[in-house]
Design an enzyme around this catalytic site. Structure first.
Site, PDB file in Angstrom:
ATOM      1  N   ARG A  41       0.844  -1.319  -0.117  1.00  0.00           N
ATOM      2  CA  ARG A  41       0.014   0.070   0.198  1.00  0.00           C
ATOM      3  C   ARG A  41       0.956   1.287   0.042  1.00  0.00           C
ATOM      4  O   ARG A  41       0.592   2.341  -0.596  1.00  0.00           O
ATOM      5  CB  ARG A  41      -0.721   0.159   1.072  1.00  0.00           C
ATOM      6  CG  ARG A  41      -2.265   0.626   1.127  1.00  0.00           C
ATOM      7  CD  ARG A  41      -3.078   0.252   2.214  1.00  0.00           C
ATOM      8  NE  ARG A  41      -2.392  -0.693   3.258  1.00  0.00           N
ATOM      9  CZ  ARG A  41      -2.437   0.278   4.679  1.00  0.00           C
ATOM     10  NH1 ARG A  41      -2.877   1.326   4.836  1.00  0.00           N
ATOM     11  NH2 ARG A  41      -1.795  -0.677   5.474  1.00  0.00           N
ATOM     12  N   CYS A 130       7.079  -2.377  25.176  1.00  0.00           N
ATOM     13  CA  CYS A 130       7.279  -1.029  25.619  1.00  0.00           C
ATOM     14  C   CYS A 130       7.222  -0.883  27.132  1.00  0.00           C
ATOM     15  O   CYS A 130       8.104  -0.290  27.733  1.00  0.00           O
ATOM     16  CB  CYS A 130       6.366   0.072  25.212  1.00  0.00           C
ATOM     17  SG  CYS A 130       4.802  -0.517  25.012  1.00  0.00           S
ATOM     18  N   GLY A 161       1.533   3.894  21.703  1.00  0.00           N
ATOM     19  CA  GLY A 161       1.711   2.294  21.842  1.00  0.00           C
ATOM     20  C   GLY A 161       0.602   1.655  20.714  1.00  0.00           C
ATOM     21  O   GLY A 161       0.912   0.441  20.480  1.00  0.00           O
ATOM     22  N   HIS A 243       5.044   6.574  28.350  1.00  0.00           N
ATOM     23  CA  HIS A 243       4.345   5.561  29.235  1.00  0.00           C
ATOM     24  C   HIS A 243       4.826   6.178  30.677  1.00  0.00           C
ATOM     25  O   HIS A 243       5.907   6.568  30.801  1.00  0.00           O
ATOM     26  CB  HIS A 243       4.686   4.215  28.959  1.00  0.00           C
ATOM     27  CG  HIS A 243       3.982   3.498  27.918  1.00  0.00           C
ATOM     28  ND1 HIS A 243       3.221   4.034  27.009  1.00  0.00           N
ATOM     29  CD2 HIS A 243       4.402   2.561  27.469  1.00  0.00           C
ATOM     30  CE1 HIS A 243       2.716   3.427  26.281  1.00  0.00           C
ATOM     31  NE2 HIS A 243       3.088   2.241  26.193  1.00  0.00           N
TER      32      HIS A 243
END
Lengths: 332, 332
Positions: A41, A130, A161, A243
């Site tokens: 794509r 993560c 995330g 985070h």
């Protein structure tokens, strides 16, 4: 690895993919060429990351013939299908997905913790989840000082995330609220703007999510602590990219706050940011686009004998993903 | 209390004050009159809450001569100065501040837990801290079933806990970000929009905040568990008005998930909202303006022998403040 190393980013157009390119350029990774790959794509598009630009090519098994290192960040299915193809062609796959992390033949590496594991690779090296990578930046130096037995982790995870689309969803929902429009939810099952979702990755039979189990299983493997106990609750919060985590950790030895602070400060992956009287503590905004994770709010835990409570913020796209992968490539 | 009871709201113009009026009206509290009091700054203003309206009067000791119940929600200093004045004049003070909560002569009441303590009042009854009240809506029914020993709580607290100005600050900072302006911070020391602050109330010598100690001290007093161990980390999140909490709780007896779920569901202050396979779990948006707190994500804790992990959301302005105070008034 010699200067003419050829490195390819699989999933280069994604949130993590672009950060990998940025970090390779900024850290002057010794390579002759950085190549960008994605699905058919995006093939043919020109991808620009700061000063860097390149034409995106479709990822096919053949491309690995021309690469020495491929960093995969295109989801588990792509990794499962193509990382073994890379390995077969003598191109080392550094995989950001969860596909191979718990595979016993695949090293799971956080360079600040177990860099020696890189040497044992058989063509594939796994990058941790993560939230695991960021939690360990606070917990591992304390483990070295006091011996980690058990930890309780509650996460505050940014939408990055879930990729670029989730970041756009948070932005669009936030704007919609103020213009009186309805907030559409498509990446997440509920609105994330001004909301919280105790739901990261998919649910398992026992009520935990896959994300929550990663903290347990990956933490044990990376730190080589097979008996470590970990209870984790993962929560998505309306923050764009770093985070954070609230951790209560129990240790074998009695804890000392001064030793704990020094351990954090002298660890290469973290820095101490802990002056409550000056309102200094890690926040996701302050730790966005920082290589080190910030650790603060360190105090003796009220409910554990040899325990510490702490708070960590770290850039999910960097230490939580792209940076860790680039650090592995640097070791190679 | 007889129908001609006269009730006054001290701090009526604040976020909690207005919700108290709303709840008194909606719950058809049996009183002849609801009177609104605030500082001299607001005196004379007309306050409208839905259909209700009244002229705000200045709070002076004399006003208590004409009241049977005064609900205080104007901060600790006002409570300290004026709640004893109310008590002296035979007006029962229900105090929303922390001023008297740990006073041994003052009952600290959560009506679903210790309604009988209301009877022991000597003129002042304390309303618990918002995060304590909401946490206990999930934990207390489990305590009745299994015997609570210890808990680890990480909070996700809405800005409404800091009042109307903080709600406006979150809104203004969020809008500013999208219009490219700078986000001003005045209520909080750092931006709260798209950020997290591990900082609720002021810091103490040992690194904990006052808010974190409230969970310990108030939890012990309300549940009459003097040996309960509580470790708490309080975090402000960019959510407008419901608080949420991730809790790991350890019990005396072995836990059973079916018993735990039934205990939550049959408790008057909470409801079970726990169908992960249907993406059903409490969120702050779903529990805004709900009288019951929502409890979900209930599962056996991975790091405690007789432990449960759970997630709670509850309206900070209602169960966390105004509703609890109105429920106490209803008992009176």
């Amino acid at each position: 690895m010699k200067k003419d190393c050829r490195i390819g980013i699989i999933g280069a157009t994604g949130a993590v993919g672009q950060e990998i390119i940025r970090l390779l350029v900024n850290r002057k990774f010794p390579c002759s060429e950085i190549k960008a790959y994605a699905s058919s794509r995006s093939a043919g598009n020109v991808l620009k990351v700061d000063e860097w630009e390149g034409v995106v090519e479709e990822t096919t098994p053949d491309v690995f013939d021309d690469l020495d290192i491929a960093i995969f960040s295109a989801g588990g299915d792509t990794s499962k299908a193509l990382a073994p193809e890379a390995a077969k062609r003598n191109c080392v796959a550094i995989d950001n997905s969860s596909a191979f992390r718990m595979d016993e033949t695949v090293p799971l590496v956080v360079p600040e913790i177990n860099p020696e594991a890189v040497k044992e690779h058989q063509g594939i090296i796994a990058n941790p989840n993560c939230s695991t990578a960021i939690a360990l930046m606070g917990v591992y130096p304390l483990h070295l000082a006091f011996g980690l037995k058990r930890m309780f982790v509650s996460t505050y995870q940014a939408v990055s995330g879930s990729g670029v689309a989730a970041m756009k969803e948070l932005e669009n929902q936030s704007k919609a609220l103020f213009s009186g429009e309805k907030a559409e939810a498509s990446v997440y099952p509920h609105p994330i703007a001004f909301n919280l979702l105790p739901h990261v990755d998919s649910f398992l039979e026992d009520g935990y999510t896959r994300e929550e189990l990663k903290m347990l299983n990956e933490g044990r493997k990376i730190m080589n602590l097979p008996d470590l106990k970990v209870s984790c609750t993962c929560v998505r919060v309306p923050v764009f990219r770093a985070h954070s985590m609230s951790i209560n950790a129990e240790f074998e030895k009695p804890v000392d706050l001064e030793i704990a602070r020094n351990a954090i400060q002298s660890f290469s992956g973290s820095e101490l940011f802990d002056n409550p009287s000056k309102n200094e503590y890690p926040t996701p905004l302050a730790y966005t686009e920082k290589e080190k994770c910030g650790v603060g709010r360190i105090r003796k835990d009220h409910a554990l004998d040899n325990g510490l409570a702490l708070w960590i913020s770290g850039d999910q796209l960097w230490k939580g993903a792209a940076l860790n992968a680039v650090q592995i490539a640097e070791i190679l």
